[in-house]
Write an enzyme that holds these catalytic residues in place. Sequence first.
Site, mmCIF file in Angstrom:
data_model
loop_
_atom_site.group_PDB
_atom_site.id
_atom_site.type_symbol
_atom_site.label_atom_id
_atom_site.label_comp_id
_atom_site.label_asym_id
_atom_site.label_seq_id
_atom_site.Cartn_x
_atom_site.Cartn_y
_atom_site.Cartn_z
ATOM 1 N N LYS A 35 0.832 -1.207 0.000
ATOM 2 C CA LYS A 35 0.000 0.000 0.000
ATOM 3 C C LYS A 35 0.863 1.252 0.000
ATOM 4 O O LYS A 35 0.621 2.200 -0.738
ATOM 5 C CB LYS A 35 -0.871 0.018 1.272
ATOM 6 N N THR A 121 -13.130 2.413 15.225
ATOM 7 C CA THR A 121 -14.331 2.129 16.007
ATOM 8 C C THR A 121 -13.986 1.045 17.026
ATOM 9 O O THR A 121 -13.672 -0.089 16.645
ATOM 10 C CB THR A 121 -15.460 1.645 15.070
ATOM 11 N N GLU A 154 -14.891 8.316 13.917
ATOM 12 C CA GLU A 154 -15.100 8.845 12.565
ATOM 13 C C GLU A 154 -16.477 8.421 12.053
ATOM 14 O O GLU A 154 -16.882 7.290 12.239
ATOM 15 C CB GLU A 154 -13.990 8.311 11.640
ATOM 16 N N TYR A 257 -34.476 3.509 3.377
ATOM 17 C CA TYR A 257 -34.658 2.828 2.096
ATOM 18 C C TYR A 257 -34.623 1.321 2.319
ATOM 19 O O TYR A 257 -33.611 0.789 2.789
ATOM 20 C CB TYR A 257 -33.569 3.227 1.099
ATOM 21 N N GLY A 259 -34.365 -2.629 1.176
ATOM 22 C CA GLY A 259 -33.502 -3.240 0.174
ATOM 23 C C GLY A 259 -33.139 -4.663 0.537
ATOM 24 O O GLY A 259 -33.771 -5.281 1.415
ATOM 25 N N CYS A 266 -18.920 -1.699 8.267
ATOM 26 C CA CYS A 266 -19.253 -1.096 9.555
ATOM 27 C C CYS A 266 -20.530 -1.617 10.203
ATOM 28 O O CYS A 266 -20.478 -2.166 11.300
ATOM 29 C CB CYS A 266 -19.321 0.413 9.400
ATOM 30 N N LYS A 327 -22.418 -0.777 -1.757
ATOM 31 C CA LYS A 327 -23.214 0.428 -2.022
ATOM 32 C C LYS A 327 -22.562 1.124 -3.211
ATOM 33 O O LYS A 327 -21.432 0.774 -3.584
ATOM 34 C CB LYS A 327 -23.247 1.331 -0.794
HETATM 35 N N1 LIG Z 1 -14.651 2.308 6.274
HETATM 36 C C1 LIG Z 1 -15.427 3.225 6.814
HETATM 37 O O1 LIG Z 1 -16.301 3.785 6.149
HETATM 38 C C2 LIG Z 1 -15.285 3.614 8.259
HETATM 39 C C3 LIG Z 1 -15.911 4.789 8.713
HETATM 40 C C4 LIG Z 1 -15.788 5.143 10.064
HETATM 41 C C5 LIG Z 1 -15.040 4.359 10.933
HETATM 42 N N2 LIG Z 1 -14.440 3.226 10.466
HETATM 43 C C6 LIG Z 1 -13.614 2.469 11.420
HETATM 44 O O2 LIG Z 1 -12.260 2.919 11.228
HETATM 45 C C7 LIG Z 1 -11.341 1.826 11.377
HETATM 46 C C8 LIG Z 1 -10.531 1.639 10.090
HETATM 47 O O3 LIG Z 1 -11.429 1.269 9.053
HETATM 48 P P1 LIG Z 1 -10.959 1.234 7.520
HETATM 49 O O4 LIG Z 1 -12.172 0.899 6.724
HETATM 50 O O5 LIG Z 1 -10.183 2.457 7.205
HETATM 51 O O6 LIG Z 1 -9.978 -0.030 7.565
HETATM 52 P P2 LIG Z 1 -9.074 -0.632 6.397
HETATM 53 O O7 LIG Z 1 -9.077 -2.088 6.595
HETATM 54 O O8 LIG Z 1 -9.494 -0.045 5.073
HETATM 55 O O9 LIG Z 1 -7.621 -0.040 6.724
HETATM 56 C C9 LIG Z 1 -6.901 -0.336 7.872
HETATM 57 C C10 LIG Z 1 -5.421 -0.143 7.574
HETATM 58 O O10 LIG Z 1 -4.676 -0.276 8.775
HETATM 59 C C11 LIG Z 1 -3.438 -0.876 8.444
HETATM 60 N N3 LIG Z 1 -2.771 -1.383 9.663
HETATM 61 C C12 LIG Z 1 -3.004 -2.528 10.365
HETATM 62 N N4 LIG Z 1 -2.169 -2.618 11.418
HETATM 63 C C13 LIG Z 1 -1.406 -1.492 11.406
HETATM 64 C C14 LIG Z 1 -0.376 -1.001 12.249
HETATM 65 N N5 LIG Z 1 0.026 -1.671 13.330
HETATM 66 N N6 LIG Z 1 0.201 0.179 11.922
HETATM 67 C C15 LIG Z 1 -0.204 0.877 10.851
HETATM 68 N N7 LIG Z 1 -1.186 0.454 10.012
HETATM 69 C C16 LIG Z 1 -1.774 -0.716 10.291
HETATM 70 C C17 LIG Z 1 -3.823 -1.939 7.457
HETATM 71 O O11 LIG Z 1 -2.708 -2.401 6.718
HETATM 72 C C18 LIG Z 1 -4.843 -1.172 6.612
HETATM 73 O O12 LIG Z 1 -4.229 -0.517 5.520
HETATM 74 C C19 LIG Z 1 -12.206 0.623 11.771
HETATM 75 O O13 LIG Z 1 -12.263 0.563 13.167
HETATM 76 C C20 LIG Z 1 -13.574 0.969 11.204
HETATM 77 O O14 LIG Z 1 -14.611 0.334 11.917
HETATM 78 C C21 LIG Z 1 -14.526 2.850 9.164
HETATM 79 O O1 LIG Z 2 -31.674 3.665 3.672
HETATM 80 C C1 LIG Z 2 -30.692 2.914 3.561
HETATM 81 C C2 LIG Z 2 -29.357 3.362 3.715
HETATM 82 C C3 LIG Z 2 -28.311 2.440 3.584
HETATM 83 N N1 LIG Z 2 -28.576 1.130 3.305
HETATM 84 C C4 LIG Z 2 -27.458 0.159 3.215
HETATM 85 O O2 LIG Z 2 -26.657 0.294 4.384
HETATM 86 C C5 LIG Z 2 -25.296 -0.039 4.096
HETATM 87 C C6 LIG Z 2 -24.361 1.024 4.649
HETATM 88 O O3 LIG Z 2 -24.538 2.222 3.933
HETATM 89 P P1 LIG Z 2 -23.852 3.604 4.365
HETATM 90 O O4 LIG Z 2 -24.178 3.899 5.750
HETATM 91 O O5 LIG Z 2 -24.207 4.611 3.344
HETATM 92 O O6 LIG Z 2 -22.308 3.246 4.169
HETATM 93 P P2 LIG Z 2 -21.036 3.083 5.133
HETATM 94 O O7 LIG Z 2 -19.878 3.588 4.364
HETATM 95 O O8 LIG Z 2 -21.013 1.686 5.654
HETATM 96 O O9 LIG Z 2 -21.249 4.119 6.348
HETATM 97 C C7 LIG Z 2 -21.741 3.736 7.635
HETATM 98 O O10 LIG Z 2 -20.717 3.175 8.427
HETATM 99 C C8 LIG Z 2 -19.566 4.055 8.622
HETATM 100 C C9 LIG Z 2 -18.513 3.255 9.355
HETATM 101 O O11 LIG Z 2 -18.703 3.202 10.720
HETATM 102 C C10 LIG Z 2 -20.034 5.302 9.384
HETATM 103 O O12 LIG Z 2 -18.922 6.157 9.601
HETATM 104 C C11 LIG Z 2 -21.135 5.993 8.562
HETATM 105 O O13 LIG Z 2 -21.607 7.120 9.282
HETATM 106 C C12 LIG Z 2 -22.268 4.996 8.318
HETATM 107 O O14 LIG Z 2 -23.289 5.591 7.506
HETATM 108 C C13 LIG Z 2 -25.221 -0.225 2.582
HETATM 109 O O15 LIG Z 2 -25.218 -1.605 2.283
HETATM 110 C C14 LIG Z 2 -26.500 0.418 2.061
HETATM 111 O O16 LIG Z 2 -26.966 -0.192 0.875
HETATM 112 C C15 LIG Z 2 -29.886 0.686 3.146
HETATM 113 O O17 LIG Z 2 -30.135 -0.501 2.901
HETATM 114 N N2 LIG Z 2 -30.914 1.604 3.286
#
Ligand SMILES: NC(=O)c1ccc[n+]([C@@H]2O[C@H](COP(=O)([O-])OP(=O)(O)OC[C@H]3O[C@@H](n4cnc5c(N)ncnc54)[C@H](O)[C@@H]3O)[C@@H](O)[C@H]2O)c1
Ligand SMILES: O=c1ccn([C@@H]2O[C@H](COP(=O)(O)OP(=O)(O)O[C@H]3O[C@H](CO)[C@@H](O)[C@H](O)[C@H]3O)[C@@H](O)[C@H]2O)c(=O)[nH]1
Length: 447
Positions: A35, A121, A154, A257, A259, A266, A327
């Site tokens: 990466k 998280t 986040e 919505y 579905g 998450c 999505k």
């Molecule tokens: N994906 C989302 O939309 C989203 C949104 C909000 C919160 N979160 C939360 O944020 C966290 C990260 O999610 P993500 O989707 O970005 O994960 P991800 O799997 O996309 O990325 C995690 C990264 O951390 C790296 N990593 C692992 N161990 C490490 C270490 N010791 N030092 C440095 N890097 C290391 C991995 O190689 C990877 O690149 C999770 O707890 C998730 O639940 C995710």
């Molecule tokens: O009305 C709705 C809205 C969403 N979805 C489904 O729900 C899932 C999650 O969608 P969405 O929430 O838009 O995407 P994420 O990127 O997973 O985001 C969620 O999860 C993140 C990780 O924690 C949080 O940060 C965000 O606030 C939270 O919305 C998907 O499969 C969507 O198809 C439905 O079925 N109906």
Amino acid sequence: MKITIFGTGYVGLVTGACLADVGHNVLCMDVDQGKIEKLKNGQIPIYEPGLENIVKHTVEAGRLSFTTDSAEAVRHGTLQFIAVGTPPDEDGSADLQYVTAVARSIGEHMEDYKVVVDKSTVPVGTGDKVRAAVRAQLDRRGLELDFDVVSNPEFLKEGAAINDFMKPDRIVVGTDSERAAELLREVYYPFNRNHDRMIFMDLRSAELTKYAANSMLATKISFMNEIANLAERLGADIEAVRRGIGSDPRIGYHFIYPGCGYGGSCFPKDVQALARTASDCGYEARLLNAVESVNYAQKHVLFDKISHYFGGDLNGKVVALWGLAFKPNTDDMREASSRTLMEDLWKAGARVQAFDPEAMEETQRIYGDQEGLTLCGTKEQALKGADVLAICTEWKEFRSPDFESIAATIREPVVFDGRNLYEPEMLDRYGLIYYAIGRGRTQFHSE
Ligand SMILES: NC(=O)c1ccc[n+]([C@@H]2O[C@H](COP(=O)([O-])OP(=O)(O)OC[C@H]3O[C@@H](n4cnc5c(N)ncnc54)[C@H](O)[C@@H]3O)[C@@H](O)[C@H]2O)c1
Ligand SMILES: O=c1ccn([C@@H]2O[C@H](COP(=O)(O)OP(=O)(O)O[C@H]3O[C@H](CO)[C@@H](O)[C@H](O)[C@H]3O)[C@@H](O)[C@H]2O)c(=O)[nH]1
């Protein structure tokens, strides 16, 4: 301000790029050498609209850089953001090994005051574990350095991550340290100029806020899916019901919505992890368990409809599948409903001809040479030689397809829509039978 981010996934890379964009000096560290190599060569390992541009110009401006060296990473920032994965363990609880590994390396290398900011998280109480892991390394080194631990969950959504980060509804900060709170205020000042979006609280409450937010949203979706399944059996139309209830501002139009189930990295894991946390402290989270089990069943609903249409015999049938990502606007397939559908179809002896605008590489990576799967270059190609069409993701390009050519290409004139993209009459005009989710008398069910 000098900031270090551990983890360059969706959260880490978006956070790093956006903080660099508003002027901070950010170093992103990841243990995944592949990466970091890609990022150093200007390639973005994930598909997230708008991210590539921001990374490119902040790297060129010298405000964003990448490393695999944890000592260098710890030296760089006063603020050390943890944005690594917290995947589910076998029992549904969050696996904290990556979070504690980062905490250990901060304790191993720090030479002066640091604020350890947890963006991953994590279950309530993780802040204490992070503090203990840093402290243990300092003790081992015989050092008495000051540090604070902060929870800053986040809330970004994949596919809209840049906008969510740049224009947050709120910035939650959990800490009991005034010094750390001031530094966080400074970091996020550019996002607060016209409207203070910062909400300060204690660390445990901040950790719980994240799970509560995701669980509430997942609850809304499962609730609507339950009502949709009921509407189908009662001859009502869930789309009319959705508009009818959404107009009440106490309910609102967001996240209602119906579905073929929620997916992604998450909701599924966070609802399970919170239920697990509850049972660990002797409380049975009945509502969360129901949200999870409604969603589990909902992911099989499209398969049930297809199977029912073919009288339970899918052997040798070919299903064109539009949409693989969990999505739109992402290539992420974690917990995607398309995976449940494909796996159900394969088990029943059917074949799948699949297309997604962004997730083809990811599908190839996950399923490789899976028998019964043909990856197609366009949505039209996926239709050729297929018996029926199924839709799992509401990509824009699926919203107004050429129904006439769909009707002329697939063998049976049937569309199974897991995202309620169309009005039944639209398809009726072209002689297509339409099965969506919860759409009244146009549906059938197995009872
Ligand atoms: N994906 C989302 O939309 C989203 C949104 C909000 C919160 N979160 C939360 O944020 C966290 C990260 O999610 P993500 O989707 O970005 O994960 P991800 O799997 O996309 O990325 C995690 C990264 O951390 C790296 N990593 C692992 N161990 C490490 C270490 N010791 N030092 C440095 N890097 C290391 C991995 O190689 C990877 O690149 C999770 O707890 C998730 O639940 C995710
Ligand atoms: O009305 C709705 C809205 C969403 N979805 C489904 O729900 C899932 C999650 O969608 P969405 O929430 O838009 O995407 P994420 O990127 O997973 O985001 C969620 O999860 C993140 C990780 O924690 C949080 O940060 C965000 O606030 C939270 O919305 C998907 O499969 C969507 O198809 C439905 O079925 N109906």
